[in-house]
Design an enzyme around this catalytic site. Structure first.
Site, mmCIF file in Angstrom:
data_model
loop_
_atom_site.group_PDB
_atom_site.id
_atom_site.type_symbol
_atom_site.label_atom_id
_atom_site.label_comp_id
_atom_site.label_asym_id
_atom_site.label_seq_id
_atom_site.Cartn_x
_atom_site.Cartn_y
_atom_site.Cartn_z
ATOM 1 N N GLU A 1 73.575 20.613 -107.567
ATOM 2 C CA GLU A 1 72.729 19.429 -107.385
ATOM 3 C C GLU A 1 71.928 19.308 -108.662
ATOM 4 O O GLU A 1 70.995 20.080 -108.902
ATOM 5 C CB GLU A 1 71.839 19.601 -106.145
ATOM 6 C CG GLU A 1 71.329 18.280 -105.577
ATOM 7 C CD GLU A 1 70.018 17.845 -106.202
ATOM 8 O OE1 GLU A 1 70.079 16.943 -107.070
ATOM 9 O OE2 GLU A 1 68.963 18.379 -105.866
ATOM 10 N N CYS B 1 64.718 14.878 -109.484
ATOM 11 C CA CYS B 1 66.049 14.604 -110.027
ATOM 12 C C CYS B 1 66.477 13.171 -109.765
ATOM 13 O O CYS B 1 67.306 12.623 -110.483
ATOM 14 C CB CYS B 1 67.065 15.575 -109.436
ATOM 15 S SG CYS B 1 67.319 15.377 -107.660
ATOM 16 N N LYS C 1 67.520 33.261 -106.076
ATOM 17 C CA LYS C 1 66.571 33.343 -107.196
ATOM 18 C C LYS C 1 65.731 32.075 -107.241
ATOM 19 O O LYS C 1 66.249 30.982 -107.494
ATOM 20 C CB LYS C 1 67.284 33.497 -108.534
ATOM 21 C CG LYS C 1 66.310 33.770 -109.691
ATOM 22 C CD LYS C 1 66.931 33.537 -111.053
ATOM 23 C CE LYS C 1 66.646 32.162 -111.601
ATOM 24 N NZ LYS C 1 65.217 31.899 -111.904
#
Length: 471
Positions: A269, A303, A193
């Site tokens: 993650e 991130c 997805k």
């Protein structure tokens, strides 16, 4: 029938036409979602609809999982030698190379990142990743363990089966590649997805996967929302492993769903608030350049962005002045302008979230040295922003660590003592397909890239064969 997205680019960075089906990709075919609904894809430079893509549902997840399971049991997994998997991954990398400019243009259009960065960083690294794992596909092996002469004992690394993968909006193509590369190399089939904010390159990659010759059902791509498709993938009893990249908040939900369903193998993650430590022996010009790259690259939507900068007291004032000048010099604007460094934020939701953090910083007493404002009246552009006078209890301050130095002995000692999954010394945001990437503590579980990522996608089986043991 799913719609076809056609777009003509006539920009300084790229000129060309793209056209591809925007259906969900199940069992090698592009189809409408089971409800026949669509999701609007918004251009972050102007807030207008770029196109619509088919919306998958939980029923489509079931269909995709069944297709992936059939493929795993018949044409993939242990039925496809590593040499075959290697050839197909190599073909995919070659196709990506042939369509590199197109993929970069789609990435810039969809996410707002600049074409130059998309082409030279995201696309180039994605191709390298797929090619890297093509090299691994026929080199996976177990071990023979010496136990006794009366028994043969060995271990096998076997593919897990159907794996679910959920990727974010900040690096759509790169995260797609980081996920499918090791999973396919080890023989798993995939239900993936992409983010509903940036689905276009995942769909385009499905076309290239089909063209490369992967058997139907090996890779399935479902564009949909997290609370439907993501939730169905996380809870599905026939999906035995899930890999998620995104926020820590959602990562907790994925892990909870995995625990409550069939105890899926989980790789996460997740986010962080990474400190960048600058000591007084650093080359200040280099420190400023890397610090700016560390936080403002990809519009700060990373991130591992070095969003907390700790500067040793003796060089603080000089560093701040140079850093402010650097921030002011960064051009914010059209992603297809060759001079642009920073495009818009990816969505209105992200734009509002960032502006909310800026307001929070102001209210809690932090000082804005530069930026802190919207740029222009259209799209989701925000000027590079620097706060000073911050404190650890402020909402705009969080975790995860990196560094910048010229005394390498001290740098290595510091790196070794930090509780962080990735430490950069005298640089920021440096990646390589052969080097593992990931975080400690609440920044994730498991590793992306390198040989370590292969471990996420295999089960280890021990086999004991009696040669001469008598009862």
């Amino acid at each position: 029938m799913p719609s076809v997205f056609t777009h003509e680019f006539n920009t300084p960075a790229y000129k060309g036409k793209i056209s591809f089906n925007t259906g969900i990709f199940i069992n090698g075919q592009f189809v409408d979602g089971s409800d026949g609904t669509t999701i609007d894809v918004i251009n972050p430079t102007n807030g207008k609809v770029t196109t619509s893509v088919s919306e998958a549902t939980s029923n489509d997840v079931d269909t995709a999982v069944d297709a992936a399971q059939r493929a795993f049991e018949t044409v993939w997994g242990l039925n496809a030698p590593g040499t075959q998997r290697s050839i197909l991954l190599g073909r995919l990398a070659t196709l990506m190379e042939a369509h590199a400019d197109e993929l970069a243009a789609i990435e810039a259009l969809d996410s707002g990142k600049t074409f130059n960065w998309a082409r030279n960083a995201d696309v180039a690294a994605s191709i390298d990743c797929i090619r890297y794992y093509a090299g691994w596909a026929d080199k996976l092996s177990g071990q023979v363990q010496e136990t006794s002469e009366a028994k043969l004992t060995y271990s096998r690394h076997e593919p897990i089966g159907v794996v679910g993968q959920i990727i974010p909006w900040n690096f759509p193509l790169l995260m797609f590649s980081w996920k499918i590369g090791p999973a396919l190399a080890t023989g798993n089939t995939i239900v993936l997805k992409p983010s509903e904010f940036t689905p276009l390159n995942a769909i385009r990659m499905a076309h290239l996967i089909k063209e490369a010759g992967f058997p139907p059902g090996v890779v399935n791509v479902l564009t949909g929302y997290g609370n439907t498709v993501g939730n169905a993938i996380s809870h599905h009893m026939k999906i035995e492993k899930i890999a998620f990249t995104g926020s820590t908040l959602v990562g907790r939900k994925v892990m909870e769903a995995a625990a409550k369903s069939n105890l899926k193998n989980v790789t996460l993650e997740l986010g962080g608030k990474s400190p960048n430590i600058i000591f007084d022996d650093a080359d200040l010009d280099q420190a400023v350049n890397w610090a700016a790259f560390g936080i403002f690259w990809n519009h700060g939507q990373t991130c591992c962005a070095g969003s907390r900068i700790f500067v040793q007291e003796g060089i603080y004032d000089e560093f701040l002045q140079r850093f402010l000048a650097k921030a002011r010099s960064l051009k914010v604007g059209d992603p297809f302008d060759l001079e642009t460094f920073q495009g818009p934020q990816v969505s209105l939701i992200q734009f509002d979230r960032i502006m909310g953090y800026i307001e929070s910083g102001k209210k809690e007493g932090a000082k804005i040295e530069v930026g802190g404002e919207r740029q222009g009246n259209e799209g989701y552009f925000i000027r590079p922003t620097i706060f000073t006078n911050t404190s650890p209890d402020m909402k705009i301050v969080r975790e995860e660590i990196f560094g910048t130095r010229s005394n390498l002995n001290r740098a290595i000692k510091t790196a070794n003592r930090l509780k962080a999954g990735t430490v950069w010394v005298n640089c920021m945001n440096q990646f390589d397909s052969s080097v593992p990437f990931g975080g400690f503590k609440q920044s994730g579980i498991g590793r992306e890239m390198g040989e370590y990522a292969l471990h996420n996608y295999t089960n280890v089986k021990a086999v004991h064969i009696n040669l001469d043991i008598k009862m």
